[in-house]
Design a protein around this motif. Structure first.
Motif, PDB file in Angstrom:
ATOM      1  N   TYR A  22     -14.020  -6.718  -3.949  1.00  0.00           N
ATOM      2  CA  TYR A  22     -14.579  -8.021  -4.259  1.00  0.00           C
ATOM      3  C   TYR A  22     -14.295  -8.986  -3.097  1.00  0.00           C
ATOM      4  O   TYR A  22     -13.308  -8.840  -2.371  1.00  0.00           O
ATOM      5  N   ARG A  23     -15.129 -10.009  -2.961  1.00  0.00           N
ATOM      6  CA  ARG A  23     -14.917 -11.039  -1.935  1.00  0.00           C
ATOM      7  C   ARG A  23     -13.776 -11.935  -2.418  1.00  0.00           C
ATOM      8  O   ARG A  23     -13.975 -12.967  -3.047  1.00  0.00           O
ATOM      9  N   ASP A  24     -12.547 -11.536  -2.102  1.00  0.00           N
ATOM     10  CA  ASP A  24     -11.382 -12.152  -2.730  1.00  0.00           C
ATOM     11  C   ASP A  24     -10.148 -11.989  -1.845  1.00  0.00           C
ATOM     12  O   ASP A  24      -9.200 -11.300  -2.201  1.00  0.00           O
ATOM     13  N   LEU A  25     -10.158 -12.647  -0.679  1.00  0.00           N
ATOM     14  CA  LEU A  25      -9.000 -12.570   0.209  1.00  0.00           C
ATOM     15  C   LEU A  25      -7.747 -13.146  -0.442  1.00  0.00           C
ATOM     16  O   LEU A  25      -6.658 -12.598  -0.318  1.00  0.00           O
ATOM     17  N   GLN A  26      -7.899 -14.238  -1.155  1.00  0.00           N
ATOM     18  CA  GLN A  26      -6.729 -14.888  -1.739  1.00  0.00           C
ATOM     19  C   GLN A  26      -6.076 -14.006  -2.800  1.00  0.00           C
ATOM     20  O   GLN A  26      -4.849 -13.952  -2.903  1.00  0.00           O
ATOM     21  N   GLY A  27      -6.883 -13.314  -3.567  1.00  0.00           N
ATOM     22  CA  GLY A  27      -6.351 -12.468  -4.636  1.00  0.00           C
ATOM     23  C   GLY A  27      -6.222 -11.007  -4.256  1.00  0.00           C
ATOM     24  O   GLY A  27      -5.921 -10.167  -5.106  1.00  0.00           O
ATOM     25  N   PHE A  28      -6.457 -10.683  -2.979  1.00  0.00           N
ATOM     26  CA  PHE A  28      -6.341  -9.318  -2.478  1.00  0.00           C
ATOM     27  C   PHE A  28      -7.246  -8.340  -3.235  1.00  0.00           C
ATOM     28  O   PHE A  28      -6.972  -7.167  -3.357  1.00  0.00           O
ATOM     29  N   GLY A  29      -8.356  -8.859  -3.761  1.00  0.00           N
ATOM     30  CA  GLY A  29      -9.320  -7.988  -4.437  1.00  0.00           C
ATOM     31  C   GLY A  29      -8.848  -7.414  -5.744  1.00  0.00           C
ATOM     32  O   GLY A  29      -9.464  -6.496  -6.288  1.00  0.00           O
ATOM     33  N   ARG A  30      -7.771  -7.974  -6.293  1.00  0.00           N
ATOM     34  CA  ARG A  30      -7.229  -7.439  -7.537  1.00  0.00           C
ATOM     35  C   ARG A  30      -7.562  -8.315  -8.740  1.00  0.00           C
ATOM     36  O   ARG A  30      -7.042  -8.101  -9.835  1.00  0.00           O
TER      37      ARG A  30
END
Length: 264
Positions: free
Chosen positions: A70-78
């Motif tokens: 997922y486009r989610d750097l802050q959440g590390f894709g988790r």
């Protein structure tokens, strides 16, 4: 049927800019595995790190895979992103294309695609999204393996469509009675010997004990561990040493699948 040859895969290149995962050592881990799942910029990774990780994989003779998330750097894709199917598939296209070009730069090919984190788990449970993903694979990467769990919708749909697949056993994650892994965001430090013994037992018996205390059957061609699991380098070393000393070869996925097809 006991496993006599197995692939070992690990998530690699999961930094960004000046930021690196604490305690990871991609250079040493790469020497101990046979397949690398390389972050492609959405949950982690950037062009310079992708280039370096692909180059390292080619130098070590390790199969190159893209690890789209997922486009989610802050959440590390988790974290699950509530997005429509077209957006998710287009994000996967983007990441496949980016990593494949770095592989091409070094005369290598894209061996496999393994979705990351929350996207992996969403695909495992979502038949419609898995069908879109597999259709994409058959268009843009028909010869690349899809890495997935044996009980997942991803595996079922890919098998129906004739897409090459590799099933995984998770060395550093617990299992539920459903056959799915427990999706933990922060793993505690594990005993490398205990992890290796658990994997060896799975190879010899195709069984694993669940968090409910039950024994379930699990089929796999590859063993996965995570570079961000505390002690990952020690886990990698214990896995490789234990498997080889018990007569189980570490082999490329193409060889394992070819051998399996001859046995079936």
């Amino acid at each position: 049927m006991s496993v006599t040859a197995v692939d070992i895969n690990c998530d690699m290149g999961e930094g960004f800019g000046q930021w690196q995962l604490s305690g990871t050592d991609d250079g040493k881990i790469m020497e101990l595995i046979s397949s690398a799942n390389i972050a492609a910029g959405f949950h982690a990774g950037d062009p310079t790190l992708m280039d370096a990780t692909v180059r390292l994989a080619t130098q070590c003779g390790v199969g190159i895979g893209v690890h789209p998330g997922y486009r989610d750097l802050q959440g590390f894709g988790r974290r699950r992103i509530d997005s429509n199917g077209d957006e998710i598939i287009n994000d996967i296209v983007y990441q496949i294309g980016a990593l494949r070009e770095f592989a091409r730069r070094y005369g290598a090919h894209l061996q496999h695609v393994k979705p990351h984190g929350a996207l992996y788990m969403e695909l495992a449970a979502n038949e419609a999204l898995s069908r879109s993903f597999v259709r994409l694979m058959q268009t843009v990467a028909p010869n690349a393996f899809v890495f997935c769990m044996d009980i997942s919708e991803t595996y079922r749909v890919a098998m129906e469509a004739g897409q090459p697949t590799i099933r995984e056993f998770y060395a550093d994650r617990d299992y539920q009675r459903s056959g799915s892994i427990v999706f933990t965001r922060h793993a505690n430090k594990l005993d490398p010997r205990a992890v290796a013994d658990r994997v060896l037992r799975a190879c010899e018996t195709n069984m694993v004990r669940t968090i409910e205390g039950e024994e379930i059957r699990v089929a796999f061609e590859s063993i996965c561990f995570h570079s961000d699991t505390p002690g990952s380098l020690e886990i990698a070393g214990a896995l490789r040493e234990t498997l080889i000393s018990n007569g189980i070869r570490i082999a490329p996925v193409s060889e394992i699948v070819t051998r399996k097809s001859h046995l079936e």
